[in-house]
Design a protein around this motif. Structure first.
Motif, mmCIF file in Angstrom:
data_model
loop_
_atom_site.group_PDB
_atom_site.id
_atom_site.type_symbol
_atom_site.label_atom_id
_atom_site.label_comp_id
_atom_site.label_asym_id
_atom_site.label_seq_id
_atom_site.Cartn_x
_atom_site.Cartn_y
_atom_site.Cartn_z
ATOM 1 N N MET A 56 -17.664 116.607 34.238
ATOM 2 C CA MET A 56 -17.446 117.089 32.865
ATOM 3 C C MET A 56 -16.754 118.456 32.915
ATOM 4 O O MET A 56 -17.095 119.292 33.747
ATOM 5 N N THR A 57 -15.782 118.661 32.054
ATOM 6 C CA THR A 57 -15.126 119.970 31.957
ATOM 7 C C THR A 57 -15.794 120.737 30.814
ATOM 8 O O THR A 57 -15.467 120.535 29.643
ATOM 9 N N VAL A 58 -16.733 121.578 31.186
ATOM 10 C CA VAL A 58 -17.517 122.317 30.182
ATOM 11 C C VAL A 58 -16.654 123.472 29.691
ATOM 12 O O VAL A 58 -16.323 124.382 30.453
ATOM 13 N N SER A 95 -11.515 117.181 29.335
ATOM 14 C CA SER A 95 -11.631 117.099 27.880
ATOM 15 C C SER A 95 -12.714 118.076 27.461
ATOM 16 O O SER A 95 -13.621 118.361 28.244
ATOM 17 N N TYR A 96 -12.621 118.593 26.255
ATOM 18 C CA TYR A 96 -13.731 119.419 25.763
ATOM 19 C C TYR A 96 -14.614 118.641 24.792
ATOM 20 O O TYR A 96 -15.547 119.200 24.223
ATOM 21 N N PRO A 101 -19.429 108.740 29.486
ATOM 22 C CA PRO A 101 -19.411 109.562 28.265
ATOM 23 C C PRO A 101 -19.048 111.025 28.504
ATOM 24 O O PRO A 101 -18.516 111.697 27.608
ATOM 25 N N ALA A 102 -19.284 111.527 29.719
ATOM 26 C CA ALA A 102 -19.066 112.960 29.959
ATOM 27 C C ALA A 102 -17.750 113.274 30.641
ATOM 28 O O ALA A 102 -17.202 114.362 30.448
ATOM 29 N N ALA A 103 -17.250 112.373 31.483
ATOM 30 C CA ALA A 103 -16.174 112.763 32.407
ATOM 31 C C ALA A 103 -14.908 111.930 32.249
ATOM 32 O O ALA A 103 -14.955 110.704 32.109
ATOM 33 N N GLU A 104 -13.814 112.638 32.326
ATOM 34 C CA GLU A 104 -12.485 112.016 32.366
ATOM 35 C C GLU A 104 -12.211 111.572 33.811
ATOM 36 O O GLU A 104 -12.692 112.189 34.760
ATOM 37 N N PHE A 105 -11.404 110.548 33.998
ATOM 38 C CA PHE A 105 -11.224 109.932 35.315
ATOM 39 C C PHE A 105 -10.786 110.925 36.405
ATOM 40 O O PHE A 105 -11.376 110.966 37.496
ATOM 41 N N VAL A 137 -13.220 127.229 31.433
ATOM 42 C CA VAL A 137 -13.588 125.846 31.766
ATOM 43 C C VAL A 137 -14.327 125.844 33.105
ATOM 44 O O VAL A 137 -13.823 126.378 34.099
ATOM 45 N N ASN A 138 -15.496 125.267 33.109
ATOM 46 C CA ASN A 138 -16.240 125.042 34.343
ATOM 47 C C ASN A 138 -16.410 123.540 34.544
ATOM 48 O O ASN A 138 -16.726 122.818 33.586
ATOM 49 N N VAL A 139 -16.195 123.105 35.769
ATOM 50 C CA VAL A 139 -16.333 121.678 36.061
ATOM 51 C C VAL A 139 -17.727 121.424 36.611
ATOM 52 O O VAL A 139 -18.142 122.048 37.600
ATOM 53 N N GLU A 140 -18.453 120.543 35.969
ATOM 54 C CA GLU A 140 -19.801 120.195 36.420
ATOM 55 C C GLU A 140 -19.711 119.373 37.709
ATOM 56 O O GLU A 140 -18.998 118.361 37.757
#
Ligand code: BDR
Ligand code: CA
Length: 305
Positions: free
Chosen positions: A266-268, A152-153, A160-164, A254-257
């Motif tokens: 998180m997908t930054v 998600s952006y 709160p930050a990350a999708e499953f 998109v960068n993944v944390e």
């Protein structure tokens, strides 16, 4: 016919995505691969096998893959999908078992055999896809497209930050986004508008034995009301392959944390590209009415068989 290979972790919305694929005239499902995700791999595989027969997917091979994340402890979502992964739905026991071999080999060899022809649809943690990229980097060229439900952006759902799917294996997600292809990312930004409302549920009820899966699964998945209900996230990925014009997609980097204490998974997402090549096409809106017309049309076709 668009050829698709579906990597999944059924999972209620995975099941509803497979039902959409099964009911569509425009898709040729060349394989289903499973990954540990919503529930353990043994259960996601058992569910995929039961769904293959219940949804009349014929002799599509079902091949089990990775049980857990590349580096992280297992994260599961049985509190959302039930202990079996399909809520309180009990499908008839399947007659046929899984294919021999491992999903990663199946993905590599299936793409190798048909370069440019097969769209990968990944609706679980990206462990199998990342391992396929590591095993044979040319899968990036061979895949016609890679469409994922994940990320998600704007927000997370597991925290709160990350999708499953991203949180479940962030290193795998990072490998996949960094692999050199353009990932079509259908994230929570759009999937959270694909809601099974009471009007949608009413369209599912008359669908005979298919309704025996769809209705209780949806009701287990969330509270259905006139203007709300559970989001069938994964069906969005299949819907995109069938009808991309239902979605607005915007190029992004998109960068993944992978290291953040509070933001792992998180997908930054940066829509300001500058002179960078986008590594993703990120969905930003969904034609909800068109989506349900597409999905229900496929379900009705499947129920009428
Ligand atoms: C995603 O997580 C899983 O629980 C669902 O099956 C879907 O793939 C939604 O965040
Ligand atoms: Ca899933």
């Amino acid at each position: 016919m668009t050829k698709v290979l579906i990597d999944c972790d059924p999972g209620i919305d995975d099941a509803l995505a497979l039902a959409l694929a099964a009911g569509s005239r425009a898709l040729d499902v060349v394989g289903v691969t499973t990954v540990g995700g919503n529930v353990d791999l043994s259960l996601t595989t058992a569910n995929a096998l039961a769904l293959r027969e219940f949804l009349q997917l014929g002799d599509v091979p079902v091949t089990p893959g990775s049980a857990g994340a590349l580096m992280r402890q297992t994260v599961r979502a049985a509190h959302v999908h039930g202990t079996t992964g399909l809520g309180d739905v009990v499908l008839p026991a399947p007659e046929r078992g899984p294919s021999d071999g491992h999903a990663v080999d199946f993905i590599v060899e299936t793409l190798r055999a048909a370069p440019g022809e097969i769209t990968l649809v990944a609706v679980g943690p990206l462990t199998n896809i990342a391992l396929a990229v590591r095993r044979e980097p040319r899968v990036v060229e061979w895949a016609r497209d890679l469409v994922i439900m994940g990320g998600s952006y704007t927000r997370g759902n597991t925290n709160p930050a990350a999708e499953f799917n991203m949180l479940a294996d962030p290193e795998a997600a990072a490998i996949v986004f960094d692999a050199g292809w353009t990932v079509t990312m259908l994230g929570l930004d759009v999937t959270l508008s694909a809601l099974v409302t009471s009007a949608v549920l009413d369209r599912m009820r008359p669908l005979g034995r298919l309704a025996d899966l769809l209705v209780p699964a949806a009701q287990f998945y969330g509270v259905v009301t006139a203007d709300g209900g559970p989001a069938i996230h994964d069906a969005c990925a299949v819907a995109y392959v069938l009808e991309p014009s239902l979605f607005t997609c915007v190029p992004a980097v998109v960068n993944v944390e992978t290291t953040g204490t509070y933001t792992r998974g998180m997908t930054v997402t940066d829509f300001k590209l500058g002179d960078r090549r986008p590594n993703a096409l990120v969905a930003t809106s969904l034609d909800v009415k068109g989506f349900w017309d597409l999905v229900m049309g496929a379900y009705e076709r499947l129920a009428g068989r």
